[in-house]
Enzyme design. Structure first.
Site, PDB file in Angstrom:
ATOM      1  N   HIS A 190      46.177  36.704  37.505  1.00  0.00           N
ATOM      2  CA  HIS A 190      44.798  37.039  37.127  1.00  0.00           C
ATOM      3  C   HIS A 190      43.775  36.728  38.221  1.00  0.00           C
ATOM      4  O   HIS A 190      42.804  37.446  38.387  1.00  0.00           O
ATOM      5  CB  HIS A 190      44.406  36.370  35.805  1.00  0.00           C
ATOM      6  CG  HIS A 190      44.270  34.884  35.891  1.00  0.00           C
ATOM      7  ND1 HIS A 190      45.340  34.052  36.072  1.00  0.00           N
ATOM      8  CD2 HIS A 190      43.175  34.077  35.844  1.00  0.00           C
ATOM      9  CE1 HIS A 190      44.914  32.792  36.102  1.00  0.00           C
ATOM     10  NE2 HIS A 190      43.606  32.784  35.981  1.00  0.00           N
ATOM     11  N   ASP A 191      44.015  35.656  38.975  1.00  0.00           N
ATOM     12  CA  ASP A 191      43.035  35.279  39.994  1.00  0.00           C
ATOM     13  C   ASP A 191      43.468  35.651  41.405  1.00  0.00           C
ATOM     14  O   ASP A 191      42.941  35.112  42.383  1.00  0.00           O
ATOM     15  CB  ASP A 191      42.761  33.769  39.912  1.00  0.00           C
ATOM     16  CG  ASP A 191      41.768  33.421  38.813  1.00  0.00           C
ATOM     17  OD1 ASP A 191      41.007  34.320  38.389  1.00  0.00           O
ATOM     18  OD2 ASP A 191      41.753  32.253  38.376  1.00  0.00           O
ATOM     19  N   LYS A 194      41.173  36.103  44.383  1.00  0.00           N
ATOM     20  CA  LYS A 194      40.499  34.993  45.077  1.00  0.00           C
ATOM     21  C   LYS A 194      40.922  34.917  46.535  1.00  0.00           C
ATOM     22  O   LYS A 194      40.314  34.213  47.332  1.00  0.00           O
ATOM     23  CB  LYS A 194      40.777  33.675  44.351  1.00  0.00           C
ATOM     24  CG  LYS A 194      39.994  33.578  43.060  1.00  0.00           C
ATOM     25  CD  LYS A 194      40.037  32.208  42.448  1.00  0.00           C
ATOM     26  CE  LYS A 194      39.109  32.158  41.237  1.00  0.00           C
ATOM     27  NZ  LYS A 194      39.361  30.973  40.410  1.00  0.00           N
ATOM     28  N   HIS A 219      36.287  38.500  42.596  1.00  0.00           N
ATOM     29  CA  HIS A 219      37.748  38.306  42.597  1.00  0.00           C
ATOM     30  C   HIS A 219      38.427  39.227  41.576  1.00  0.00           C
ATOM     31  O   HIS A 219      39.563  39.622  41.751  1.00  0.00           O
ATOM     32  CB  HIS A 219      38.128  36.831  42.381  1.00  0.00           C
ATOM     33  CG  HIS A 219      38.054  36.350  40.962  1.00  0.00           C
ATOM     34  ND1 HIS A 219      36.898  35.908  40.387  1.00  0.00           N
ATOM     35  CD2 HIS A 219      39.015  36.211  40.007  1.00  0.00           C
ATOM     36  CE1 HIS A 219      37.144  35.539  39.138  1.00  0.00           C
ATOM     37  NE2 HIS A 219      38.431  35.708  38.878  1.00  0.00           N
TER      38      HIS A 219
HETATM   39 FE   LIG Z   1      39.307  34.491  37.202  1.00  0.00          FE
HETATM   40 FE   LIG Z   2      41.909  31.365  36.019  1.00  0.00          FE
END
Ligand SMILES: [Fe+2]
Ligand SMILES: [Fe+2]
Length: 326
Positions: A190-191, A194, A219
Site C-alpha cells: 500500500h505504501d 513512498k 505516495h
Molecule cells: Fe499510505
Molecule cells: Fe501504511
C-alpha cells in the site's frame, strides 16, 4: 509452430509401472527431467521437495486419487501456479468436469498419444515460465516495499502486520480467495509509492507543513503508477491508490465518497489507522488496543469509516488473535 521447447522438471504420478516408464521415456526424449512417483504420498513429498514445473497425474490411483491430489496442489500457495495435467482412461465428460473443478489445467487420454503429450507439455511449460516471471516481478516489488519500510525504523513490521490484519478482516467478512490475496498483497504494497518521497519529508520527526503533507499524499498516486506496470497487481492497485480516502470525501487522492471507495481499500484503511495508532513514534506513545479501537469508532462517527468494517476488525481481532506476535 517449430519452436523447440526448453526442457522442464516434470513430476509424473502413476501407480502402474509400465505407463510410468512409457511417459518417462517420451518426456526424457524431449530433454525433460522426470521425477517419477507411484503413490499420492510420494507425489506430495516430491511436489514440495522438487517443485516441478509441471505435474502429470493419473486419475486412478490408490489413496488420494488424481482429483484430490490436483486439488491439494492447486490449494497450496507455493504450488497453485504449477500446471497439472490429468490423465484419464476414458474421455468421459464426467471425469473432465471433476478435473476442471479440481483445478486441472489440461487433460490427456490413455493410451497417450506421444505428439499430443509433447504439444501439451510444451504449451503448459511456456505458461509456467510466464507466471514464474510475473511471480518474480511481484516479489521484486514486494522486497522493494520492505526496503522502503526499512528506511523508516518507526514503521518496522508495519507491512507484515497490515497484511495479517487485513486478511483476517477479509475472512471475517467472508470475502473470496482472490480478495483475500489482494488484501494480503495490499498490506505489503500500500505504501510502495513512498519510494518517491524524499527522506527529509518522509523521516521528518516533527509535524509536517502543509506543503510537505501534500508531497506525502502523492505516495498513493506514485504507488498506483508503479503497480500499473504489472497486470498481476490489478486487484491491488485500487488499494494502493485509495487507502487514504474517507467516506465523507475528505480523504485523498481523489476525494472519493461512500461506496465509490473500493471495499478492499476501505478495509486496509481501517487496519492502517489502527496500526499507526498502536505503534510508537518519536512524537507519541503507542495507544493501547482499546484506545485505538475507540479512535476507530470516533472515525466512524466523523463519517470517515464504515461502522461494519470497524466491527468486522474488532470481531476478527477477538476471533483470530491477530494481534499476537506484535
Ligand atoms: Fe499510505
Ligand atoms: Fe501504511
Amino acid at each position: 509452430m517449430t519452436e523447440r521447447s526448453s526442457p522442464g522438471r516434470i513430476l509424473v504420478v502413476d501407480d502402474i509401472e509400465a505407463s510410468l516408464k512409457l511417459l518417462t521415456r517420451l518426456l526424457e526424449r524431449d530433454g525433460h527431467t522426470v521425477v517419477p512417483a507411484t503413490s499420492s504420498a510420494e507425489a506430495l513429498a516430491a511436489i514440495t521437495n522438487v517443485q516441478p514445473d509441471l505435474v502429470l497425474l493419473d486419475v486412478m490411483m490408490p489413496g488420494l486419487n488424481g482429483f484430490d491430489l490436483c486439488r491439494a496442489v492447486k490449494s497450496h500457495p507455493a504450488t497453485f501456479l504449477t500446471p497439472v495435467v490429468l490423465i484419464t482412461a476414458l474421455s468421459a465428460t464426467e471425469d473432465r468436469i471433476r478435473g476442471i473443478d479440481a483445478g486441472a489445467d489440461d487433460f490427456l487420454t490413455k493410451p497417450v498419444n506421444p505428439a499430443e503429450l509433447q504439444a501439451r507439455v510444451r504449451s503448459l511449460l511456456r505458461i509456467k515460465r510466464v507466471t514464474d516471471e510475473l511471480d518474480s516481478a511481484e516479489s521484486v516489488i514486494t522486497s522493494l516495499a520492505l526496503t522502503i519500510e526499512a528506511r523508516d525504523p518507526c514503521t518496522d513490521g508495519h507491512c507484515q502486520r497490515l497484511a495479517r490484519y487485513a486478511g483476517s478482516v477479509g475472512r471475517q467478512l467472508g470475502l473470496s480467495a482472490e480478495d483475500l490475496a489482494a488484501l494480503q498483497r495490499g498490506g505489503f504494497l500500500h505504501d510502495i509509492g513512498k519510494i518517491g518521497i524524499p527522506d527529509a519529508i518522509l523521516l521528518k520527526p516533527d509535524r509536517l507543513t502543509r506543503s510537505e503533507y501534500t508531497v506525502i499524499q502523492q505516495h498513493t498516486m506514485i504507488g498506483d503508477r508503479l503497480c500499473g506496470t504489472l497486470r498481476a497487481l490489478s486487484r491491488v492497485r485500487p488499494i494502493v491508490r485509495h487507502h487514504h480516502e474517507r467516506l465523507d470525501g475528505s480523504g485523498y487522492p481523489d476525494a472519493l465518497r461512500g461506496d465509490d471507495i473500493p471495499l478492499l481499500a476501505q478495509i486496509l484503511s481501517v487496519v492502517d489507522v489502527f496500526d499507526a495508532l498502536t505503534t510508537r513514534r518519536p512524537y507519541k506513545a503507542p495507544m493501547t488496543m482499546e484506545q485505538a479501537i475507540d479512535e476507530l469508532h470516533r472515525e466512524v462517527k466523523r463519517g470517515w469509516k464504515r461502522q461494519d468494517l470497524v466491527d468486522a476488525f474488532v470481531a476478527a481481532v477477538a476471533r483470530e488473535n491477530v494481534l499476537l506476535g506484535r
